[in-house]
Design a protein around this motif. Structure first.
Motif, PDB file in Angstrom:
ATOM      1  N   GLU A  79       1.062  -1.081  -0.208  1.00  0.00           N
ATOM      2  CA  GLU A  79       0.252  -0.385  -0.309  1.00  0.00           C
ATOM      3  C   GLU A  79       1.008   0.877  -0.113  1.00  0.00           C
ATOM      4  N   THR A  80       1.631   1.233   0.611  1.00  0.00           N
ATOM      5  CA  THR A  80       2.799   2.361   1.121  1.00  0.00           C
ATOM      6  C   THR A  80       3.636   2.486   0.169  1.00  0.00           C
ATOM      7  N   CYS A  81       3.615   1.862  -0.867  1.00  0.00           N
ATOM      8  CA  CYS A  81       5.159   2.132  -2.583  1.00  0.00           C
ATOM      9  C   CYS A  81       4.317   2.520  -3.250  1.00  0.00           C
ATOM     10  N   TYR A  82       2.850   1.842  -3.621  1.00  0.00           N
ATOM     11  CA  TYR A  82       1.851   1.797  -4.211  1.00  0.00           C
ATOM     12  C   TYR A  82       1.456   3.883  -4.359  1.00  0.00           C
ATOM     13  N   PHE A  83       0.762   3.829  -3.300  1.00  0.00           N
ATOM     14  CA  PHE A  83       0.970   5.672  -2.877  1.00  0.00           C
ATOM     15  C   PHE A  83       1.904   6.479  -3.177  1.00  0.00           C
ATOM     16  N   VAL A  84       3.032   6.055  -2.807  1.00  0.00           N
ATOM     17  CA  VAL A  84       4.498   6.639  -3.010  1.00  0.00           C
ATOM     18  C   VAL A  84       4.845   6.870  -4.846  1.00  0.00           C
ATOM     19  N   GLN A  85       4.666   5.146  -5.130  1.00  0.00           N
ATOM     20  CA  GLN A  85       4.993   5.483  -6.663  1.00  0.00           C
ATOM     21  C   GLN A  85       3.659   6.223  -7.474  1.00  0.00           C
ATOM     22  N   ALA A  86       2.203   6.252  -6.574  1.00  0.00           N
ATOM     23  CA  ALA A  86       1.406   6.816  -7.510  1.00  0.00           C
ATOM     24  C   ALA A  86       1.607   8.886  -7.759  1.00  0.00           C
ATOM     25  N   LEU A  87       2.477   9.463  -6.298  1.00  0.00           N
ATOM     26  CA  LEU A  87       2.837  10.657  -6.293  1.00  0.00           C
ATOM     27  C   LEU A  87       3.697  10.731  -7.353  1.00  0.00           C
ATOM     28  N   ILE A  88       5.157   9.816  -7.045  1.00  0.00           N
ATOM     29  CA  ILE A  88       6.122  10.291  -8.673  1.00  0.00           C
ATOM     30  C   ILE A  88       5.662  10.385  -9.721  1.00  0.00           C
ATOM     31  N   ARG A  89       4.804   9.168 -10.255  1.00  0.00           N
ATOM     32  CA  ARG A  89       3.745   8.784 -11.438  1.00  0.00           C
ATOM     33  C   ARG A  89       3.370  10.557 -12.232  1.00  0.00           C
ATOM     34  N   CYS A  90       2.818  10.527 -11.489  1.00  0.00           N
ATOM     35  CA  CYS A  90       1.974  12.184 -11.611  1.00  0.00           C
ATOM     36  C   CYS A  90       3.071  12.646 -11.358  1.00  0.00           C
ATOM     37  N   ALA A  96       6.964  15.632 -18.103  1.00  0.00           N
ATOM     38  CA  ALA A  96       6.864  15.101 -19.605  1.00  0.00           C
ATOM     39  C   ALA A  96       6.093  16.035 -20.457  1.00  0.00           C
ATOM     40  N   ASP A  97       4.624  15.967 -19.360  1.00  0.00           N
ATOM     41  CA  ASP A  97       3.959  16.889 -21.083  1.00  0.00           C
ATOM     42  C   ASP A  97       4.473  18.504 -20.399  1.00  0.00           C
ATOM     43  N   VAL A  98       5.415  18.893 -19.900  1.00  0.00           N
ATOM     44  CA  VAL A  98       5.748  20.602 -20.247  1.00  0.00           C
ATOM     45  C   VAL A  98       6.966  20.080 -21.081  1.00  0.00           C
ATOM     46  N   SER A  99       8.117  18.967 -20.767  1.00  0.00           N
ATOM     47  CA  SER A  99       8.851  19.404 -21.643  1.00  0.00           C
ATOM     48  C   SER A  99       9.105  18.887 -22.551  1.00  0.00           C
ATOM     49  N   GLU A 100       7.263  17.767 -23.226  1.00  0.00           N
ATOM     50  CA  GLU A 100       7.689  17.151 -24.933  1.00  0.00           C
ATOM     51  C   GLU A 100       7.198  18.905 -25.423  1.00  0.00           C
ATOM     52  N   ARG A 101       6.059  19.836 -24.459  1.00  0.00           N
ATOM     53  CA  ARG A 101       5.558  20.707 -24.760  1.00  0.00           C
ATOM     54  C   ARG A 101       6.082  21.668 -25.696  1.00  0.00           C
ATOM     55  N   MET A 102       7.448  21.846 -24.377  1.00  0.00           N
ATOM     56  CA  MET A 102       8.481  22.856 -24.619  1.00  0.00           C
ATOM     57  C   MET A 102       9.484  22.312 -26.153  1.00  0.00           C
ATOM     58  N   ALA A 103       9.744  20.600 -26.470  1.00  0.00           N
ATOM     59  CA  ALA A 103      10.433  20.366 -27.208  1.00  0.00           C
ATOM     60  C   ALA A 103       9.819  20.491 -28.737  1.00  0.00           C
ATOM     61  N   VAL A 104       8.437  20.397 -29.072  1.00  0.00           N
ATOM     62  CA  VAL A 104       7.664  19.569 -29.800  1.00  0.00           C
ATOM     63  C   VAL A 104       7.645  22.289 -30.571  1.00  0.00           C
ATOM     64  N   GLN A 105       8.001  22.607 -29.956  1.00  0.00           N
ATOM     65  CA  GLN A 105       7.537  24.085 -30.339  1.00  0.00           C
ATOM     66  C   GLN A 105       8.679  24.146 -30.231  1.00  0.00           C
ATOM     67  N   ASP A 106       9.490  24.119 -29.485  1.00  0.00           N
ATOM     68  CA  ASP A 106      11.441  23.730 -30.497  1.00  0.00           C
ATOM     69  C   ASP A 106      11.487  22.663 -31.809  1.00  0.00           C
ATOM     70  N   ARG A 107      11.125  22.119 -31.695  1.00  0.00           N
ATOM     71  CA  ARG A 107      11.084  21.049 -33.074  1.00  0.00           C
ATOM     72  C   ARG A 107      12.369  20.380 -33.001  1.00  0.00           C
ATOM     73  N   THR A 108      12.897  20.057 -32.666  1.00  0.00           N
ATOM     74  CA  THR A 108      14.340  19.611 -31.924  1.00  0.00           C
ATOM     75  C   THR A 108      13.909  18.443 -33.488  1.00  0.00           C
ATOM     76  N   GLU A 109      15.246  19.334 -33.486  1.00  0.00           N
ATOM     77  CA  GLU A 109      15.219  17.188 -35.198  1.00  0.00           C
ATOM     78  C   GLU A 109      16.371  16.042 -34.931  1.00  0.00           C
ATOM     79  N   PRO A 110      15.967  14.946 -36.155  1.00  0.00           N
ATOM     80  CA  PRO A 110      16.355  13.360 -35.971  1.00  0.00           C
ATOM     81  C   PRO A 110      17.709  13.943 -35.436  1.00  0.00           C
TER      82      PRO A 110
END
Length: 114
Positions: A79-90, A96-110
């Motif tokens: 239970e404890t691990c599941y709870f902490v993992q859920a917080l870290i996953r969030c 990831a959401d913020v970083s990927e949005r920024m990467a799309v705006q920057d249009r990282t080249e292959p």
């Protein structure tokens, strides 16, 4: 440090010593502080590392976070691990959401394999 946070002398010393950042012109930084009425050896410990990788031919980042946390009385290890993992996953999803949005705006080249 930005964000309007006012720190005590002790907090400011710890932040200066252990949380140094050098933000560029288009970046901000802050430190969050929480005082907990329990000794240090009970609280929580984590390690976060970031590693470069290639995802679908483009520059990416592998983020690994591990933790150690005491199991509170009345809870199971699972239970404890599941709870902490859920917080870290969030938190990692938000990162990831913020970083990927920024990467799309920057249009990282292959990455061209040589």
């Amino acid at each position: 440090m930005n964000g309007g946070d006012a720190y005590s002398v002790m907090e400011a010393q710890y932040i200066r010593r252990h949380h140094r950042h050098e933000p560029r012109e288009n970046q901000c930084t802050s430190a969050l502080v929480k005082h907990i009425r329990a000794p240090v050896h009970l609280n929580y410990s984590s390690i976060m590392t970031v590693h470069p990788e290639t995802i679908e031919g483009r520059p990416g980042t592998l983020v690994i976070e591990s933790f150690v946390v005491d199991v509170p009385e009345g809870n199971t290890m699972d239970e404890t691990c599941y709870f902490v993992q859920a917080l870290i996953r969030c938190n990692l999803k938000s990162l990831a959401d913020v970083s990927e949005r920024m990467a799309v705006q920057d249009r990282t080249e292959p990455i061209n394999p040589f």
